[in-house]
Write an enzyme that holds these catalytic residues in place. Structure first.
Site, PDB file in Angstrom:
ATOM      1  N   ASP A  15      -8.630   6.707  10.175  1.00  0.00           N
ATOM      2  CA  ASP A  15      -7.879   5.750   9.366  1.00  0.00           C
ATOM      3  C   ASP A  15      -8.864   5.070   8.399  1.00  0.00           C
ATOM      4  O   ASP A  15     -10.084   5.181   8.580  1.00  0.00           O
ATOM      5  CB  ASP A  15      -7.226   4.729  10.313  1.00  0.00           C
ATOM      6  CG  ASP A  15      -6.416   3.684   9.568  1.00  0.00           C
ATOM      7  OD1 ASP A  15      -5.753   4.057   8.580  1.00  0.00           O
ATOM      8  OD2 ASP A  15      -6.447   2.511   9.946  1.00  0.00           O
ATOM      9  N   ASP A  17      -8.108   1.599   6.216  1.00  0.00           N
ATOM     10  CA  ASP A  17      -8.040   0.128   6.234  1.00  0.00           C
ATOM     11  C   ASP A  17      -8.403  -0.396   7.619  1.00  0.00           C
ATOM     12  O   ASP A  17      -7.787  -0.014   8.609  1.00  0.00           O
ATOM     13  CB  ASP A  17      -6.617  -0.341   5.890  1.00  0.00           C
ATOM     14  CG  ASP A  17      -6.255  -0.055   4.441  1.00  0.00           C
ATOM     15  OD1 ASP A  17      -6.940  -0.560   3.558  1.00  0.00           O
ATOM     16  OD2 ASP A  17      -5.287   0.689   4.205  1.00  0.00           O
TER      17      ASP A  17
END
Length: 265
Positions: A15, A17
């Site tokens: 991922d 963020d």
């Protein structure tokens, strides 16, 4: 709990963020982590639910932070949404609320924009979101357009707090119409399967790294991958207590993965 041997894994889905950066701030250990992936010849993919950016914009965002990650290493919920619509209804038309990442992905998939009688209303994160666009979207859905959300994140980490994310922006349309959206990003297995295909690797050889239990960890778990929760984003050790499932490992940040891998060599 942290008995995962990262040296044995060939594919890493990560991922962005809260894992690689927060806002425009690179997180500690990220440079070493990306260097390690590249030196060890690991297959890797940055998979983000943020539908606002194109892969080129993500490449440039990381470049500004001093990281060199080629465009082909990014896959977004906007691309997943466009791929889903192209498969379901080739050549369909949409009324879209979102940024360049979403609009470009839709155009590239041969999907046209239509604010009169579209087949779908598609919502992603974006500054073009307003009461006017919301009202328009609501009435198009009432008129028969199917409602699609780029991802089901309610909020996302930014410098100094959180920002409402896609599901929070779709919620008013769902509430006003009584119609539930279909969400294409994580934890939708379609996005995870595409990610694994792009890495040319089997789920048993792959690791999902993320900062959210409800999207990253559950999607990795349900796809048969090992999972790593990082505490550099929106989760804490207390977060773990509210879920019935657990990640394979919990680390403070991605830099810890490098030191754990080296310790196990």
């Amino acid at each position: 709990m942290n008995t995962l041997n990262f040296n044995e894994k060939t594919g890493f889905i990560c991922d962005m963020d809260g894992v690689i950066y927060k806002g425009n701030q690179i997180l500690p250990g990220v440079t070493e982590f990306i260097q390690w992936l590249q030196e060890e010849k690991k297959e890797y993919l940055f998979l983000t639910n943020n539908s606002g950016y194109t892969p080129r914009e993500l490449n440039q965002k990381l470049e500004r932070m001093g990281l060199d990650v080629p465009e082909e290493h990014f896959y977004t919920s906007a691309l997943a949404t466009a791929a889903f619509l192209k498969d379901q209804a080739p050549g369909c038309s949409v009324f879209a609320i979102g940024e360049a990442g979403l609009l470009n992905a839709l155009y590239d998939a041969g999907i046209t924009m239509n604010d009169v009688n579209p087949d779908y209303v598609v919502v992603g994160e974006g500054r073009s979101y307003s009461l006017d666009s919301l009202t328009k979207a609501t009435n198009l859905v009432m008129g028969g357009a199917k409602l699609i959300g780029a991802n089901s994140d309610v909020s996302g980490p930014i410098e100094g707090g959180i920002a409402p994310a896609c599901r929070a922006l779709v919620a008013p349309i769902e509430m006003a119409t009584g119609i539930q959206a279909y969400y294409c990003g994580k934890p939708n297995p379609l996005m995870m399967r595409t990610g694994l295909r792009m890495l040319h690797c089997h789920s048993a050889e792959a690791v999902m790294i993320g900062d959210r239990m409800d999207t990253d960890i559950i999607s990795g778990l349900e796809s048969g991958m090992s999972t790593v929760l990082v505490l550099s984003g929106c989760s804490t050790m207390d977060t773990l207590k509210t879920y019935a499932y657990r990640p394979s490992a919990v680390v403070d940040g991605v830099g810890d993965i490098v030191s754990m891998a080296r310790a196990m060599k």
